[in-house]
Design an enzyme around this catalytic site. Sequence first.
Site, PDB file in Angstrom:
ATOM      1  CB  THR A  86      -7.683 -56.716  30.398  1.00 52.40           C
ATOM      2  OG1 THR A  86      -7.319 -55.495  31.076  1.00 52.40           O
ATOM      3  CG2 THR A  86      -8.755 -57.428  31.184  1.00 52.40           C
ATOM      4  CG  PHE A 152     -11.450 -45.059  39.321  1.00 53.20           C
ATOM      5  CD1 PHE A 152     -11.436 -44.621  38.005  1.00 53.20           C
ATOM      6  CD2 PHE A 152     -12.610 -45.632  39.825  1.00 53.20           C
ATOM      7  CE1 PHE A 152     -12.568 -44.754  37.197  1.00 53.20           C
ATOM      8  CE2 PHE A 152     -13.744 -45.764  39.032  1.00 53.20           C
ATOM      9  CZ  PHE A 152     -13.721 -45.320  37.708  1.00 53.20           C
ATOM     10  NE  ARG A 154      -3.916 -40.923  42.435  1.00 54.89           N
ATOM     11  CZ  ARG A 154      -3.663 -39.887  43.235  1.00 54.89           C
ATOM     12  NH1 ARG A 154      -3.027 -38.822  42.777  1.00 54.89           N
ATOM     13  NH2 ARG A 154      -4.040 -39.927  44.505  1.00 54.89           N
ATOM     14  CB  ALA A 255       5.495 -30.337  30.404  1.00 52.04           C
ATOM     15  CB  CYS A 263      -3.835 -47.607  33.479  1.00 54.70           C
ATOM     16  SG  CYS A 263      -4.044 -48.644  34.936  1.00 54.70           S
TER      17      CYS A 263
END
Length: 434
Positions: A86, A152, A154, A255, A263
């Site tokens: 998508t 979900f 990673r 950071a 994603c």
Amino acid sequence: MRIAMIGAGYVGLVSGACFAEFGVDVCIVDTDAGKIEALHAGRIPIYEPGLDRLVEENARDGRLTFTTDLKQAVRGADAVFLAVGTPTRRGDGHADLTYVFAAAEQVARAAEGPLVVVTKSTVPVGTGRKVKEIVRAARPDLEIEVASNPEFLREGNAIGDFMRPDRVVIGTESERALAVLRRLYRPLYLIETPVVATSIETAELIKYAANAFLAVKITFINQMADLCEKAGADVHDVARGMGLDGRIGRKFLHAGPGYGGSCFPKDTLALARTAQELGAPATIVEQTIAANEARKAQMAERVIAACGGSVEGKTIAVLGLTFKPETDDMRDAPSLVIVPALIAAGATVRAYDPQAGHARQVLPDTLHFAGSAMEAVKAADALVLITEWNEFRALAPKKLKSAMRGRVICDLRNVWDPAAMREAGFHYSSIGRP
């Protein structure tokens, strides 16, 4: 049980292999004959730790098969998962649902009996309703139920995420579809994984909202890092102090040079566009998108400033190119902005990444690829760390000093100890640390 997985990409291949590990018969179908041929030969088209072993073992035991024949894949299946791409649609930022809708229609036409069609791809709210219309128009003679079951996963930890998830989300109004999906995920009940049963629209929005919130969290700590630099504070301590609050949590408070990957950039943009279209603008997400894009450009400026305001004629070593460690994914990686900017500013850039295959295809031809970290830093005037692969953490300051010509290090992931680097004689800069 038997299922078909439409799409042999990242989500389809990982999910299919993991379902097979659960004991389900899985047939993965893809229109790319080369990809299917490679899988038959045991070659995995993506890098994901542990995936090669999982695919090999389940294929050998007959639970995992691959084909280009959709009808063969759908035949006898209890459920068919749509795990196609998508991508962001050119021009307006919406998710391109062409592949999802085409796959849904093709599956419906190939069906020989009652079926559950499950959207695994990340799709905007309202997509499931359209899929339901498509399959019913294509096959009014069959009972084809529709569900949403967002992933979900990673990258770099996808198998662990599938096998030990925080939750399983199932969106459907069909009791039969819910029962089929509960049976598929039954092994997870043994570890008491929460199953969130919702409407289709809610399931679709959960996925987008989760990714957008994590992107906001990353961007927030990046902006706090900028503030720390101005105020003389340490962002590591700020993040730790925040993360110990149970309402906030420690994760995604690291950071760095900005988020990338398959994603977050795509999903935040699609959510922002959907929210605008529905008259409920998600302005915090819009600001996150803008801040993240600007940050990548700022990182190149930071490197140039550390080199005295110019990199003309200098050799810059870059360690890490992929958007995160333990993947070969280059989609929206910060290096795609930083490296070309350094080259455009007149630098010779020599880079090393443990999984540089895709990087070679998308970065400038003038980039020099090294075979190791030490080869990359040899005689370099400056060193920039972009992706925090574990092997880079162990590079000793003395070893780097003896190999490099210059003494500038820009650590964009805060991997190394500032005191140790400065003691070794480096002009060391990191993110959000004094």
